[in-house]
Design an enzyme around this catalytic site. Structure first.
Site, short mmCIF file in Angstrom:
data_model
loop_
_atom_site.label_atom_id
_atom_site.label_comp_id
_atom_site.label_asym_id
_atom_site.label_seq_id
_atom_site.Cartn_x
_atom_site.Cartn_y
_atom_site.Cartn_z
N GLY A 1 0.81 -1.21 0.00
CA GLY A 1 0.00 0.00 0.00
C GLY A 1 0.84 1.26 0.00
O GLY A 1 0.55 2.23 -0.72
N CYS A 2 1.90 1.26 0.78
CA CYS A 2 2.78 2.44 0.87
C CYS A 2 3.53 2.65 -0.44
O CYS A 2 3.74 3.79 -0.87
CB CYS A 2 3.74 2.29 2.04
SG CYS A 2 2.87 2.21 3.63
N THR A 3 3.92 1.58 -1.08
CA THR A 3 4.61 1.68 -2.36
C THR A 3 3.66 2.23 -3.42
O THR A 3 4.02 3.12 -4.20
CB THR A 3 5.18 0.32 -2.79
OG1 THR A 3 6.11 -0.12 -1.78
CG2 THR A 3 5.88 0.39 -4.13
#
Length: 184
Positions: free
Chosen positions: A71-73
């Site tokens: 998700g952060c990527t």
């Protein structure tokens, strides 16, 4: 034995996710119309940056849990994809997580990120924006974003972020906020 550890790790991550969702961070987050709490943190290049350094620009201050996670990527890639559009709107993107500068530097190099990621290793900034999740065994930044105007005032707070669509959402809100009052 290895499969048991993998299974346990997955269970721990799922429980952690559930705890994060249930903790309700953000209830005391800076709201629209309030001054954004100032801070100074080191970026991935080891240089210290303060929020006040960006007076005169719009700031997209986004908190995220952890480098190298899916998700952060995805969220970072979307901000990078749209970076030129933010720059056209006199806006900078600042990502904040509790990881250190070296981890941020590796993340930026691997993922081709050119905006600043800030290391909140002492949890002070995530706490001041009520964006810190305490899991007992670990602390993470919550996935929150604050859109801050050139005078340092929070104009929009995002506490329920969809990493896939978030950059487009922030761009649309930024465009709306930058319109003259007669066109809003």
């Amino acid at each position: 034995m290895k499969m048991t550890w993998i299974f346990l790790a997955i269970i721990v991550l799922l429980v952690g996710f559930a705890v994060v969702r249930a903790m309700g961070t953000g209830k005391k987050a800076p709201s629209s119309g309030t001054p954004a709490p100032d801070f100074t943190l080191n970026s991935q290049d080891g240089k210290s940056l303060s929020l006040r350094d960006f007076r005169g620009k719009w700031v997209v201050l986004y908190f995220y849990p952890k480098d190298f996670t899916s998700g952060c990527t995805k969220e970072a890639h979307n901000f990078q994809r749209d970076l030129h559009r933010y720059e056209e709107k006199n806006a900078v993107i600042l990502g904040v997580s509790v990881q250190d500068e070296a981890t941020h530097q590796k993340f930026c190099a691997k993922e081709g990120l050119s905006f600043k990621l800030l290391a909140d290793t002492k949890y002070a900034v995530s706490s001041s924006y009520d964006s810190l999740v305490n899991l007992g065994v670990a602390k993470l930044s919550a996935r929150h974003t604050f859109l801050i105007d050139p005078a340092g005032v929070v104009r929009k707070t995002y506490l329920n972020v969809n990493a896939e669509k978030h950059s487009a959402e922030v761009l649309a809100d930024l465009s709306q906020l930058q319109q003259p009052p007669s066109q809003k």
